[in-house]
Design a protein around this motif. Structure first.
Motif, short mmCIF file in Angstrom:
data_model
loop_
_atom_site.label_atom_id
_atom_site.label_comp_id
_atom_site.label_asym_id
_atom_site.label_seq_id
_atom_site.Cartn_x
_atom_site.Cartn_y
_atom_site.Cartn_z
N ARG A 72 67.05 57.15 33.58
CA ARG A 72 67.97 58.27 33.57
C ARG A 72 69.23 57.93 34.38
O ARG A 72 69.15 57.21 35.39
CB ARG A 72 67.32 59.52 34.16
CG ARG A 72 66.11 60.00 33.38
CD ARG A 72 66.50 60.69 32.09
NE ARG A 72 65.32 61.09 31.32
CZ ARG A 72 64.60 62.18 31.55
NH1 ARG A 72 64.91 62.96 32.55
NH2 ARG A 72 63.56 62.45 30.78
N THR A 73 70.36 58.45 33.96
CA THR A 73 71.62 58.23 34.66
C THR A 73 72.00 59.49 35.44
O THR A 73 72.09 60.58 34.84
CB THR A 73 72.76 57.90 33.68
OG1 THR A 73 72.42 56.71 32.97
CG2 THR A 73 74.08 57.70 34.42
N PRO A 74 72.19 59.39 36.75
CA PRO A 74 72.56 60.57 37.54
C PRO A 74 74.00 60.99 37.28
O PRO A 74 74.77 60.26 36.63
CB PRO A 74 72.38 60.09 38.99
CG PRO A 74 72.59 58.61 38.91
CD PRO A 74 72.05 58.18 37.58
N ARG B 128 62.84 59.15 38.16
CA ARG B 128 63.30 59.16 36.77
C ARG B 128 64.41 58.14 36.54
O ARG B 128 64.48 57.53 35.49
CB ARG B 128 63.74 60.57 36.37
CG ARG B 128 62.59 61.55 36.17
CD ARG B 128 63.05 62.84 35.55
NE ARG B 128 63.82 63.65 36.48
CZ ARG B 128 63.28 64.58 37.27
NH1 ARG B 128 61.97 64.81 37.25
NH2 ARG B 128 64.03 65.29 38.08
N TRP B 129 65.27 57.95 37.56
CA TRP B 129 66.32 56.92 37.42
C TRP B 129 65.68 55.56 37.20
O TRP B 129 66.13 54.78 36.36
CB TRP B 129 67.17 56.84 38.69
CG TRP B 129 67.91 58.07 39.07
CD1 TRP B 129 68.10 59.20 38.33
CD2 TRP B 129 68.56 58.32 40.33
NE1 TRP B 129 68.83 60.12 39.03
CE2 TRP B 129 69.12 59.61 40.26
CE3 TRP B 129 68.71 57.57 41.49
CZ2 TRP B 129 69.84 60.17 41.32
CZ3 TRP B 129 69.42 58.11 42.56
CH2 TRP B 129 69.98 59.39 42.47
N LEU C 175 68.11 48.65 39.10
CA LEU C 175 67.98 49.57 40.22
C LEU C 175 66.68 49.32 40.97
O LEU C 175 66.65 49.32 42.21
CB LEU C 175 68.01 51.01 39.70
CG LEU C 175 67.78 52.12 40.73
CD1 LEU C 175 68.82 52.06 41.83
CD2 LEU C 175 67.81 53.48 40.05
N ASN D 190 65.01 51.23 34.55
CA ASN D 190 66.20 50.61 35.11
C ASN D 190 65.74 49.51 36.07
O ASN D 190 65.56 49.75 37.27
CB ASN D 190 67.06 51.66 35.83
CG ASN D 190 68.40 51.11 36.26
OD1 ASN D 190 68.55 49.93 36.53
ND2 ASN D 190 69.39 51.99 36.32
N SER E 253 63.83 62.82 41.04
CA SER E 253 65.04 62.39 40.33
C SER E 253 65.19 60.88 40.42
O SER E 253 65.47 60.20 39.43
CB SER E 253 66.27 63.08 40.94
OG SER E 253 66.23 64.47 40.73
N VAL E 254 65.00 60.32 41.62
CA VAL E 254 65.10 58.88 41.79
C VAL E 254 64.03 58.18 40.96
O VAL E 254 64.28 57.13 40.35
CB VAL E 254 64.98 58.49 43.28
CG1 VAL E 254 65.01 56.98 43.44
CG2 VAL E 254 66.09 59.14 44.09
N TRP F 268 74.36 51.56 36.66
CA TRP F 268 74.37 52.50 35.53
C TRP F 268 75.57 52.19 34.62
O TRP F 268 76.64 52.81 34.73
CB TRP F 268 74.44 53.95 36.02
CG TRP F 268 73.21 54.36 36.78
CD1 TRP F 268 71.99 54.63 36.25
CD2 TRP F 268 73.07 54.52 38.20
NE1 TRP F 268 71.10 54.96 37.24
CE2 TRP F 268 71.73 54.90 38.44
CE3 TRP F 268 73.95 54.39 39.27
CZ2 TRP F 268 71.25 55.15 39.73
CZ3 TRP F 268 73.49 54.63 40.55
CH2 TRP F 268 72.15 55.00 40.77
N HIS G 186 61.55 55.69 46.71
CA HIS G 186 62.10 56.84 46.00
C HIS G 186 62.52 57.92 47.00
O HIS G 186 63.59 58.53 46.87
CB HIS G 186 61.07 57.41 45.03
CG HIS G 186 60.75 56.49 43.90
ND1 HIS G 186 59.64 56.66 43.09
CD2 HIS G 186 61.37 55.37 43.44
CE1 HIS G 186 59.61 55.71 42.18
NE2 HIS G 186 60.64 54.91 42.39
N ALA H 145 75.66 59.24 41.55
CA ALA H 145 75.54 57.80 41.31
C ALA H 145 76.40 57.02 42.29
O ALA H 145 75.98 55.98 42.82
CB ALA H 145 75.92 57.47 39.87
#
Length: 246
Positions: free
Chosen positions: A39-41, A33-34, A6, A3, A30-31, A61, A17, A46
């Motif tokens: 990845r979409t939270p 991976r975004w 982002l 992304n 998690s951040v 997103w 992060h 989000a």
């Protein structure tokens, strides 16, 4: 796929992060991976992350633009959405693009349209060139009703600024044959986006920002129904509105 939008927003704001994870209430992994895996939270997460970054959640997103919780309910009330944020901007764009005779927009600002779809003015010019009548009614930033709305939504002077920003976005359309631009000082109970015999109506709820309030999709089915009620309301406001001078 990463992304990059982002990543760029975080970099420009000095977010790591870890710092964004702490603000959003998630694990730094998690951040990561975004950003790195695209990845979409979850929607609530989000929204919190986007607010923290000062960015539109759908810009970060786009997959969250998918409309949800819509259901058919009757011959005129085609669909009901729990909040405006559930509708992708493409729904508004497609509605306006399909108009052949009449486009009416009644809002205080609704700058989300220009922000998410920069070609909006071009689209309106194209519709007008094809013979479509276009009427845009924006909130008068100096009116007491606009100022009151800002207080009720705990948005302060932000709503006034957004009214001025909306006027700046639409001002290049002044003088275009078939397009009229006015400002109004009425209490805005609903924002209306009409294209011929269809309309999206964003109800306004005391203390709730417009993006969090319901939207209903109407389609005219004969005369004297819900659609005509909102069409007549637009005409009444239009009659009180003042033309914007070039």
């Amino acid at each position: 796929m990463s992304n990059e939008r982002l990543r760029a927003v975080m970099a420009s704001g000095g977010w790591t992060h870890g710092s964004l994870a702490e603000a959003a209430g998630v694990d730094p992994k998690s951040v990561e991976r975004w950003v790195n895996l695209g990845r979409t939270p979850r929607r609530a997460t989000a929204l919190k992350a986007a607010e923290t970054l000062g960015e539109d959640v759908h810009a970060l997103w786009p997959s969250l633009r998918q409309a949800r919780s819509a259901r058919a309910v009757g011959p005129e009330l085609v669909a009901l959405y729990g909040q405006r944020a559930d509708l992708p901007v493409s729904m508004y764009v497609d509605l306006l693009a399909a108009a052949r005779e009449q486009i009416d927009v009644l809002v205080y600002a609704a700058v989300f349209l220009h922000e998410a779809y920069p070609r909006l003015n071009d689209l309106l010019r194209e519709r007008a060139a094809e013979g479509c009548s276009v009427r845009i009614a924006l909130g008068d930033a100096a009116s007491t009703n606009v100022q009151q709305r800002g207080q009720e939504e705990r948005f302060g002077h932000g709503i006034e600024s957004r009214c001025r920003l909306a006027l700046m976005h639409y001002r290049p359309l002044l003088g275009v044959p078939g397009i009229e631009l006015r400002t109004h000082a009425t209490t805005l109970y609903n924002s209306v986006f009409r294209a011929d015999d269809e309309a999206l109506v964003n109800a306004h709820v005391w203390g709730v920002n417009a993006y969090g309030a319901p939207v209903w999709h109407l389609r005219r089915n004969g005369g004297g129904g819900m659609f005509d009620t909102y069409a007549e309301s637009f005409d009444a406001v239009w009659g009180t509105a003042r033309p914007v001078e070039g």
